[in-house]
Design a protein around this motif. Structure first.
Motif, mmCIF file in Angstrom:
data_model
loop_
_atom_site.group_PDB
_atom_site.id
_atom_site.type_symbol
_atom_site.label_atom_id
_atom_site.label_comp_id
_atom_site.label_asym_id
_atom_site.label_seq_id
_atom_site.Cartn_x
_atom_site.Cartn_y
_atom_site.Cartn_z
ATOM 1 N N UNK A 18 -21.627 -19.362 13.305
ATOM 2 C CA UNK A 18 -21.078 -18.002 13.311
ATOM 3 C C UNK A 18 -22.176 -16.973 13.558
ATOM 4 N N UNK A 19 -21.959 -16.145 14.564
ATOM 5 C CA UNK A 19 -22.886 -15.074 14.871
ATOM 6 C C UNK A 19 -22.640 -13.862 13.998
ATOM 7 N N UNK A 20 -23.621 -12.992 13.939
ATOM 8 C CA UNK A 20 -23.485 -11.758 13.155
ATOM 9 C C UNK A 20 -22.458 -10.820 13.776
ATOM 10 N N UNK A 21 -22.411 -10.801 15.106
ATOM 11 C CA UNK A 21 -21.513 -9.884 15.812
ATOM 12 C C UNK A 21 -20.189 -10.579 16.093
ATOM 13 N N UNK A 22 -19.062 -9.999 15.650
ATOM 14 C CA UNK A 22 -17.764 -10.585 15.996
ATOM 15 C C UNK A 22 -17.573 -10.574 17.507
ATOM 16 N N UNK A 23 -17.184 -11.689 18.089
ATOM 17 C CA UNK A 23 -16.964 -11.745 19.536
ATOM 18 C C UNK A 23 -15.550 -11.310 19.908
ATOM 19 N N UNK A 79 -7.029 -6.036 21.558
ATOM 20 C CA UNK A 79 -7.998 -7.116 21.374
ATOM 21 C C UNK A 79 -9.137 -6.946 22.374
ATOM 22 N N UNK A 80 -10.339 -6.926 21.855
ATOM 23 C CA UNK A 80 -11.529 -6.910 22.691
ATOM 24 C C UNK A 80 -12.190 -8.272 22.550
ATOM 25 N N UNK A 81 -12.323 -9.004 23.661
ATOM 26 C CA UNK A 81 -12.797 -10.389 23.648
ATOM 27 C C UNK A 81 -14.052 -10.513 24.490
ATOM 28 N N UNK A 82 -15.119 -11.013 23.882
ATOM 29 C CA UNK A 82 -16.350 -11.311 24.602
ATOM 30 C C UNK A 82 -16.836 -12.671 24.127
ATOM 31 N N UNK A 83 -17.742 -13.276 24.859
ATOM 32 C CA UNK A 83 -18.327 -14.525 24.377
ATOM 33 C C UNK A 83 -19.263 -14.232 23.225
ATOM 34 N N UNK A 84 -19.404 -15.176 22.276
ATOM 35 C CA UNK A 84 -20.373 -14.980 21.189
ATOM 36 C C UNK A 84 -21.793 -14.880 21.756
ATOM 37 N N UNK A 85 -22.676 -14.269 20.987
ATOM 38 C CA UNK A 85 -24.071 -14.189 21.386
ATOM 39 C C UNK A 85 -24.619 -15.600 21.593
ATOM 40 N N UNK A 86 -25.602 -15.735 22.477
ATOM 41 C CA UNK A 86 -26.162 -17.033 22.831
ATOM 42 C C UNK A 86 -26.502 -17.901 21.633
ATOM 43 N N UNK A 87 -26.088 -19.170 21.696
ATOM 44 C CA UNK A 87 -26.377 -20.113 20.621
ATOM 45 C C UNK A 87 -25.375 -20.100 19.488
ATOM 46 N N UNK A 88 -24.401 -19.192 19.526
ATOM 47 C CA UNK A 88 -23.412 -19.113 18.455
ATOM 48 C C UNK A 88 -22.032 -19.485 18.990
ATOM 49 N N UNK A 89 -21.115 -19.683 18.074
ATOM 50 C CA UNK A 89 -19.744 -19.989 18.454
ATOM 51 C C UNK A 89 -19.342 -21.385 18.047
ATOM 52 N N UNK A 90 -18.286 -21.867 18.673
ATOM 53 C CA UNK A 90 -17.721 -23.170 18.337
ATOM 54 C C UNK A 90 -18.475 -24.273 19.075
ATOM 55 N N UNK A 91 -18.654 -25.413 18.392
ATOM 56 C CA UNK A 91 -19.285 -26.584 18.991
ATOM 57 C C UNK A 91 -18.344 -27.765 18.795
ATOM 58 N N UNK A 92 -17.832 -28.294 19.912
ATOM 59 C CA UNK A 92 -16.932 -29.439 19.847
ATOM 60 C C UNK A 92 -17.748 -30.713 19.993
ATOM 61 N N UNK A 93 -17.476 -31.684 19.167
ATOM 62 C CA UNK A 93 -18.155 -32.976 19.231
ATOM 63 C C UNK A 93 -17.119 -34.073 19.420
ATOM 64 N N UNK A 94 -17.484 -35.059 20.193
ATOM 65 C CA UNK A 94 -16.564 -36.191 20.378
ATOM 66 C C UNK A 94 -16.470 -36.945 19.080
#
Length: 95
Positions: A18-23, A79-94
């Motif tokens: 989770x990034x500090x800035x809401x995406x 709704x304002x939608x942007x990508x999360x800051x680099x390195x943050x956000x969801x990570x899907x794993x197999x």
């Protein structure tokens, strides 16, 4: 034999950095005039919650970044939608 993973098992393989800035930000004032509230049932993570005063409470921390809410919203600017800051956000794993 193929074993189908349960939703709970599949979710255990997902991580959120989770990034500090809401995406995604939601303008509750605009939401109050919404008649469809399409974001509430459409969000796969159930992150949109109607409030008693007619607004919407949104929790970005476990967002899948699918963009469904942004596509469905019929109130311009709600709704304002942007990508999360680099390195943050969801990570899907197999899993």
């Amino acid at each position: 034999m193929h074993h189908e993973m349960s939703f709970a098992d599949r979710m255990s393989t997902v991580e959120f950095d989770v990034g500090e800035r809401p995406h995604i930000t939601v303008d509750t004032e605009i939401c109050r005039s919404c008649t469809t509230r399409a974001c509430v049932p459409a969000c796969p993570a159930k992150l949109f919650v109607p409030t008693d005063d007619g607004g919407i409470l949104f929790n970005y921390e476990q967002c899948f970044e699918c963009g469904t809410c942004y596509q469905l919203c019929n109130s311009a600017g709600a709704i304002t939608w942007t990508y999360p800051d680099g390195g943050h956000g969801v990570v899907f794993r197999k899993g």
